[in-house]
Structures are given as structure tokens and as C-alpha cells.
Scaffold this motif. Structure first.
Motif, PDB file in Angstrom:
ATOM      1  N   TRP A 118       0.838  -1.196   0.000  1.00 16.08           N
ATOM      2  CA  TRP A 118       0.000   0.000   0.000  1.00 16.08           C
ATOM      3  C   TRP A 118       0.872   1.245   0.000  1.00 16.08           C
ATOM      4  CZ3 TRP A 118      -0.593  -4.299   3.082  1.00 16.08           C
ATOM      5  CH2 TRP A 118      -1.675  -5.118   2.736  1.00 16.08           C
ATOM      6  N   TRP A 130      -3.551   8.077   2.048  1.00 15.85           N
ATOM      7  CA  TRP A 130      -3.569   6.748   1.431  1.00 15.85           C
ATOM      8  C   TRP A 130      -4.046   6.887  -0.004  1.00 15.85           C
ATOM      9  CZ3 TRP A 130      -1.181   2.908   3.705  1.00 15.85           C
ATOM     10  CH2 TRP A 130      -1.110   2.849   5.099  1.00 15.85           C
TER      11      TRP A 130
ATOM     12  N   LEU B  28      -4.436  -4.540   8.000  1.00 13.00           N
ATOM     13  CA  LEU B  28      -3.270  -4.004   7.306  1.00 13.00           C
ATOM     14  C   LEU B  28      -3.475  -2.560   6.877  1.00 13.00           C
ATOM     15  CD1 LEU B  28      -0.754  -5.771   6.845  1.00 13.00           C
ATOM     16  CD2 LEU B  28      -2.797  -7.143   7.131  1.00 13.00           C
ATOM     17  N   ALA B  29      -2.383  -1.816   6.890  1.00 16.19           N
ATOM     18  CA  ALA B  29      -2.309  -0.473   6.309  1.00 16.19           C
ATOM     19  C   ALA B  29      -3.454   0.423   6.815  1.00 16.19           C
ATOM     20  CB  ALA B  29      -2.286  -0.574   4.776  1.00 16.19           C
ATOM     21  N   ARG B  30      -4.293   0.917   5.903  1.00 14.59           N
ATOM     22  CA  ARG B  30      -5.353   1.854   6.290  1.00 14.59           C
ATOM     23  C   ARG B  30      -6.340   1.223   7.256  1.00 14.59           C
ATOM     24  NH1 ARG B  30     -10.164   3.823   3.809  1.00 14.59           N
ATOM     25  NH2 ARG B  30      -9.980   2.354   2.088  1.00 14.59           N
ATOM     26  N   TYR B  31      -6.545  -0.083   7.136  1.00 16.99           N
ATOM     27  CA  TYR B  31      -7.481  -0.743   8.045  1.00 16.99           C
ATOM     28  C   TYR B  31      -6.949  -0.741   9.479  1.00 16.99           C
ATOM     29  CZ  TYR B  31     -10.048  -2.459   3.943  1.00 16.99           C
ATOM     30  OH  TYR B  31     -10.785  -2.551   2.791  1.00 16.99           O
ATOM     31  N   GLU B  33      -5.263   1.654  10.770  1.00 21.04           N
ATOM     32  CA  GLU B  33      -5.551   3.003  11.271  1.00 21.04           C
ATOM     33  C   GLU B  33      -7.033   3.145  11.621  1.00 21.04           C
ATOM     34  OE1 GLU B  33      -4.144   6.012   8.644  1.00 21.04           O
ATOM     35  OE2 GLU B  33      -2.038   5.448   8.885  1.00 21.04           O
ATOM     36  N   LEU B  34      -7.895   2.592  10.783  1.00 21.61           N
ATOM     37  CA  LEU B  34      -9.335   2.676  11.046  1.00 21.61           C
ATOM     38  C   LEU B  34      -9.715   1.972  12.343  1.00 21.61           C
ATOM     39  CD1 LEU B  34     -11.085   1.979   7.601  1.00 21.61           C
ATOM     40  CD2 LEU B  34     -11.166   4.082   8.926  1.00 21.61           C
TER      41      LEU B  34
END
Lengths: 143, 101
Positions: A118, A130, B28-31, B33-34
């Protein structure tokens, strides 16, 4: 295959060099700041690392089976990559040019579709966003 | 129906209802952060599918309710569909849209 250091095209080419190969392709994907991107100074890459390594192994094995004799080297950057620097490098050497081009294309398209990596854009104003696969900043929240 | 069985090492293995069968769920990643965390361990649900794991994660972690209805998932480092089966000890990863290359 995953690295936090700059990608060396010479090292990739040396890795696949063989006297049995008459065609070599080198693909570099670089961080860009297009007119629609609004001042991108770099991209922060992150990965689900054990799966990314496993997936790259699978992609290389599939390509090597499909194009026998092809020699494949791949590096994908993690961490902050500045505009104009390479985020991915793929070198393929094969007995003939058709196989070298086809294998290199197969590997980069499979990476785009399957690699758990990502990116966050670092903007000139200091913000980080993002990015979704179509290159647009992602909305944080329910999709 | 037996309530226990012997595994390959000859030791007693107790199935689901006692909560010893677990799966590790990674965001992972943005998830991450969420949700506000990178992973959680959950009891193996019934039915033991990725979709049910996602449902359990959303029940356990209110912030996980922000995750999309349809998402990418992997089990033990392989891409899978949401109806894929999971087993004790599996690592289930929830993946935002991929953006490599």
C-alpha cells in the motif's frame, strides 16, 4: 525482494545475466508527480511483508514455468520513496526477446493485481494520504 | 458426537466451544488506522469462514464496523474469497485495495 534501500538497475541486470540469454528487459516503476496529483514529493510504501514475499515467489515461479529459461529478478521498495526514484525494479533475461518482454509484463501486471503493498502520498503541504489503486486519494471511513 | 479427540501427538484436543481454537486477525495499512490496532485473536467461530471472522471482529471492536462490507482477505499468506474456511491457528489478514508497483 523487498528492500528499504534504493533499487540498483545494475544489480538487477547482473542477477539475471546468463550466456544462454539473448534478450534482457528492465522495468522500473518510479514515483511521479503528475499534473493531477497536486504536489507529490514522495510515497510511503508499506506491505504485509511475509505475504508479499510469498506472493512474489509465486509470481516468479508461475512466470518461470510459463517461459522456460527466463531469469527473473524483482525488487520492491518499502518506506519513503522520493519522486523520480524507483519503487519497483524488474529484470528479465530470456533466450529471446519475445519471452523477455512477455515475462516482464506478466510480472509487473501480477504485482499490481496481487502484491499486498500500500502507499501513502506525501504532499508538498506536508499532508499524507492513502492512495487507492486508481491513484486517487482514499477516503478514510466506510467505503 | 465425541467432545474431544486425540491429535497426532496423542494429546487431547478440545474443539470450539471452550474457546481454545483461535485465529489471528491482522488489519493491514489503512485498516489498522481505522480499527486502531494491527491484530486481534478471536475464537474460531461457527461457521468457520473468513466472513464470520470479519463479523466477529466487527462485534468485538466497534471501530472495525467502519471496514467495508466487501474486502480483500488472505489466509496464511494466500488470497482467498470471504467464504473460505479457516482453521485453528490460521492467520487471517484483511487487506485494503492493493496498490503495489
Amino acid at each position: 525482494m523487498l528492500t528499504r534501500d534504493p533499487i540498483s538497475p545494475a544489480a538487477l541486470l547482473a542477477e539475471v545475466a546468463s550466456p544462454e540469454c539473448g534478450g534482457t528487459c528492465l522495468f522500473l516503476g518510479t514515483v511521479r508527480d503528475g499534473p493531477e496529483d497536486g504536489g507529490v514529493t514522495g510515497i510511503e510504501y508499506s506491505a504485509y511483508e511475509p505475504m508479499a514475499v510469498a506472493e512474489l515467489d509465486r509470481i516468479r515461479a508461475e512466470a518461470a514455468k510459463r517461459w522456460p529459461g527466463a531469469r527473473i529478478a524483482v525488487r520492491h521498495r518499502l518506506g519513503l520513496v522520493a519522486t523520480e526514484d524507483a519503487s519497483i525494479g524488474i529484470a528479465v533475461a530470456a533466450p529471446h526477446r519475445e519471452a523477455a518482454f512477455a515475462t516482464c509484463r506478466y510480472v509487473i501486471e501480477a504485482v499490481k493485481q496481487r502484491l499486498p503493498v500500500w502507499k501513502k502520498e506525501l504532499r508538498a503541504d506536508g499532508t499524507m494520504l492513502w492512495v487507492d489503486p486508481q491513484g486517487r486519494p482514499a477516503v478514510v471511513g466506510p467505503e | 458426537m465425541p467432545t474431544h479427540a486425540l491429535n497426532a501427538c496423542g494429546t487431547v484436543w478440545l474443539p470450539g466451544p471452550w474457546g481454545i481454537d483461535v485465529v489471528r486477525v491482522k488489519f493491514l495499512a489503512r485498516y489498522a488506522e481505522l480499527v486502531g490496532r494491527e491484530e486481534i485473536e478471536l475464537p474460531l467461530p461457527q461457521p468457520a469462514t473468513v466472513a464470520e471472522i470479519v463479523r466477529q471482529a466487527k462485534h468485538k471492536l466497534p471501530a472495525a464496523r467502519q471496514l467495508p462490507e466487501h474486502l480483500l482477505a488472505a489466509v496464511n499468506f494466500h488470497h482467498v474469497q470471504l467464504d473460505a474456511a479457516v482453521r485453528d491457528g490460521d492467520e487471517v489478514a484483511l487487506l485494503p485495495p492493493l496498490a503495489g508497483g
